[in-house]
Design a protein around this motif. Structure first.
Motif, PDB file in Angstrom:
ATOM      1  N   VAL A 153      -4.360 -29.217 -27.617  1.00  4.95           N
ATOM      2  CA  VAL A 153      -5.826 -29.251 -27.560  1.00  4.95           C
ATOM      3  C   VAL A 153      -6.319 -28.205 -26.557  1.00  4.95           C
ATOM      4  CG1 VAL A 153      -7.792 -30.656 -26.815  1.00  4.95           C
ATOM      5  CG2 VAL A 153      -6.055 -31.649 -28.323  1.00  4.95           C
ATOM      6  N   SER A 154      -5.627 -28.135 -25.416  1.00  2.00           N
ATOM      7  CA  SER A 154      -6.008 -27.171 -24.384  1.00  2.00           C
ATOM      8  C   SER A 154      -5.865 -25.737 -24.894  1.00  2.00           C
ATOM      9  CB  SER A 154      -5.145 -27.393 -23.142  1.00  2.00           C
ATOM     10  OG  SER A 154      -5.530 -26.545 -22.113  1.00  2.00           O
ATOM     11  N   VAL A 155      -4.779 -25.457 -25.609  1.00  2.00           N
ATOM     12  CA  VAL A 155      -4.556 -24.117 -26.173  1.00  2.00           C
ATOM     13  C   VAL A 155      -5.668 -23.782 -27.161  1.00  2.00           C
ATOM     14  CG1 VAL A 155      -3.058 -22.807 -27.746  1.00  2.00           C
ATOM     15  CG2 VAL A 155      -2.073 -23.999 -25.792  1.00  2.00           C
ATOM     16  N   GLU A 156      -6.050 -24.734 -28.011  1.00  2.00           N
ATOM     17  CA  GLU A 156      -7.121 -24.490 -28.979  1.00  2.00           C
ATOM     18  C   GLU A 156      -8.442 -24.192 -28.264  1.00  2.00           C
ATOM     19  OE1 GLU A 156      -7.011 -24.004 -32.305  1.00  2.00           O
ATOM     20  OE2 GLU A 156      -4.857 -24.097 -31.903  1.00  2.00           O
ATOM     21  N   TYR A 157      -8.711 -24.942 -27.193  1.00  2.00           N
ATOM     22  CA  TYR A 157      -9.926 -24.714 -26.407  1.00  2.00           C
ATOM     23  C   TYR A 157      -9.898 -23.298 -25.820  1.00  2.00           C
ATOM     24  CZ  TYR A 157     -13.188 -24.927 -22.504  1.00  2.00           C
ATOM     25  OH  TYR A 157     -14.196 -24.657 -21.617  1.00  2.00           O
ATOM     26  N   CYS A 158      -8.753 -22.919 -25.266  1.00  2.00           N
ATOM     27  CA  CYS A 158      -8.622 -21.573 -24.676  1.00  2.00           C
ATOM     28  C   CYS A 158      -8.805 -20.492 -25.735  1.00  2.00           C
ATOM     29  CB  CYS A 158      -7.267 -21.428 -23.981  1.00  2.00           C
ATOM     30  SG  CYS A 158      -7.152 -22.395 -22.453  1.00  2.00           S
ATOM     31  N   LYS A 159      -8.237 -20.713 -26.941  1.00  2.00           N
ATOM     32  CA  LYS A 159      -8.388 -19.729 -28.024  1.00  2.00           C
ATOM     33  C   LYS A 159      -9.866 -19.545 -28.370  1.00  2.00           C
ATOM     34  CE  LYS A 159      -3.988 -20.207 -30.491  1.00  2.00           C
ATOM     35  NZ  LYS A 159      -3.363 -20.711 -31.728  1.00  2.00           N
ATOM     36  N   LYS A 160     -10.588 -20.680 -28.478  1.00  2.00           N
ATOM     37  CA  LYS A 160     -12.015 -20.596 -28.793  1.00  2.00           C
ATOM     38  C   LYS A 160     -12.772 -19.885 -27.684  1.00  2.00           C
ATOM     39  CE  LYS A 160     -12.666 -24.539 -31.946  1.00  2.00           C
ATOM     40  NZ  LYS A 160     -11.733 -23.946 -32.844  1.00  2.00           N
ATOM     41  N   GLU A 161     -12.401 -20.155 -26.439  1.00  2.00           N
ATOM     42  CA  GLU A 161     -13.058 -19.501 -25.305  1.00  2.00           C
ATOM     43  C   GLU A 161     -12.789 -17.997 -25.334  1.00  2.00           C
ATOM     44  OE1 GLU A 161     -13.284 -20.314 -20.569  1.00  2.00           O
ATOM     45  OE2 GLU A 161     -13.461 -21.996 -21.962  1.00  2.00           O
ATOM     46  N   VAL A 162     -11.556 -17.601 -25.640  1.00  2.00           N
ATOM     47  CA  VAL A 162     -11.208 -16.181 -25.730  1.00  2.00           C
ATOM     48  C   VAL A 162     -12.019 -15.520 -26.843  1.00  2.00           C
ATOM     49  CG1 VAL A 162      -9.373 -14.582 -26.430  1.00  2.00           C
ATOM     50  CG2 VAL A 162      -8.908 -16.334 -24.712  1.00  2.00           C
ATOM     51  N   GLU A 163     -12.131 -16.196 -27.989  1.00  2.00           N
ATOM     52  CA  GLU A 163     -12.919 -15.638 -29.093  1.00  2.00           C
ATOM     53  C   GLU A 163     -14.375 -15.441 -28.672  1.00  2.00           C
ATOM     54  OE1 GLU A 163     -12.359 -18.299 -32.406  1.00  2.00           O
ATOM     55  OE2 GLU A 163     -10.234 -17.795 -32.585  1.00  2.00           O
ATOM     56  N   GLY A 164     -14.923 -16.432 -27.965  1.00  2.00           N
ATOM     57  CA  GLY A 164     -16.302 -16.323 -27.484  1.00  2.00           C
ATOM     58  C   GLY A 164     -16.469 -15.154 -26.530  1.00  2.00           C
ATOM     59  N   LYS A 165     -15.497 -14.990 -25.628  1.00  2.00           N
ATOM     60  CA  LYS A 165     -15.560 -13.878 -24.657  1.00  2.00           C
ATOM     61  C   LYS A 165     -15.425 -12.537 -25.380  1.00  2.00           C
ATOM     62  CE  LYS A 165     -16.001 -16.504 -21.073  1.00  2.00           C
ATOM     63  NZ  LYS A 165     -17.289 -16.703 -20.489  1.00  2.00           N
ATOM     64  N   GLN A 166     -14.584 -12.503 -26.435  1.00  2.00           N
ATOM     65  CA  GLN A 166     -14.433 -11.256 -27.193  1.00  2.00           C
ATOM     66  C   GLN A 166     -15.749 -10.883 -27.885  1.00  2.00           C
ATOM     67  OE1 GLN A 166     -10.969 -12.369 -29.543  1.00  2.00           O
ATOM     68  NE2 GLN A 166      -9.626 -11.091 -28.288  1.00  2.00           N
ATOM     69  N   VAL A 167     -16.458 -11.885 -28.391  1.00  2.00           N
ATOM     70  CA  VAL A 167     -17.758 -11.631 -29.024  1.00  2.00           C
ATOM     71  C   VAL A 167     -18.746 -11.108 -27.975  1.00  2.00           C
ATOM     72  CG1 VAL A 167     -19.761 -12.780 -30.092  1.00  2.00           C
ATOM     73  CG2 VAL A 167     -17.443 -13.277 -30.907  1.00  2.00           C
ATOM     74  N   GLN A 168     -18.754 -11.752 -26.794  1.00  2.00           N
ATOM     75  CA  GLN A 168     -19.638 -11.286 -25.711  1.00  2.00           C
ATOM     76  C   GLN A 168     -19.287  -9.866 -25.293  1.00  2.00           C
ATOM     77  OE1 GLN A 168     -19.187 -14.114 -22.526  1.00  2.00           O
ATOM     78  NE2 GLN A 168     -20.748 -15.507 -23.333  1.00  2.00           N
ATOM     79  N   LEU A 169     -17.988  -9.579 -25.183  1.00  2.00           N
ATOM     80  CA  LEU A 169     -17.534  -8.249 -24.790  1.00  2.00           C
ATOM     81  C   LEU A 169     -17.977  -7.205 -25.813  1.00  2.00           C
ATOM     82  CD1 LEU A 169     -15.864  -6.373 -22.959  1.00  2.00           C
ATOM     83  CD2 LEU A 169     -13.863  -6.991 -24.320  1.00  2.00           C
TER      84      LEU A 169
END
Length: 137
Positions: free
Chosen positions: A31-47
């Motif tokens: 669950v934690s890994v999935e949360y981190c993946k979603k957070e990384v995707e969000g940061k990539q969109v922001q970037l």
């Protein structure tokens, strides 16, 4: 033999409990890994959005790109570079402060000399008039 089988059953139950605990930890980590993946995707969109915005404001020339590549990559290196630049700026400011003081000092000297020169010119003019007056007599 009976004791050995009791001991074996105890170890099996212990292992089953451990397996269930590990499965629970693995589930939490998943669950934690999935949360981190979603957070990384969000940061990539922001970037990507920030990069598009930056590129719309300024063109990235090869020289500018080279400067970005040469910039510090870690926070520690960046802080050290900032400190170096601050030290440089402070030394320039210190030198400029001395230059400014020297300029102001010389400006006052010029004003004093100019005032004296004007007074001397008036005295000279008076003396020349006195000489002319004496010559006429």
């Amino acid at each position: 033999k009976h004791m050995a089988s009791i001991e074996l059953e105890r170890k099996i139950r212990e292992s089953e409990v451990n397996i269930k605990q590990y499965e629970k930890v693995a589930q939490q980590l998943s669950v934690s890994v999935e949360y981190c993946k979603k957070e990384v995707e969000g940061k990539q969109v922001q970037l990507a959005a920030a990069k598009r915005n930056a590129e719309s404001i300024a063109t990235i020339t090869p020289e500018l790109k080279k400067e970005f590549v040469e910039m510090p990559t870690t926070i520690e290196e960046l802080e050290a570079a900032i400190q170096d630049n601050m030290s440089q700026a402070n030394s320039i400011l210190f030198v400029n402060e001395n230059i400014l003081q020297e300029y102001e000092h010389r400006q006052k000297q010029i004003e004093t000399i100019s005032t004296k020169l004007e007074a001397d010119k008036r005295d000279l003019s008076k003396c020349l008039k006195d000489i002319d007056s004496l010559k006429e007599k």
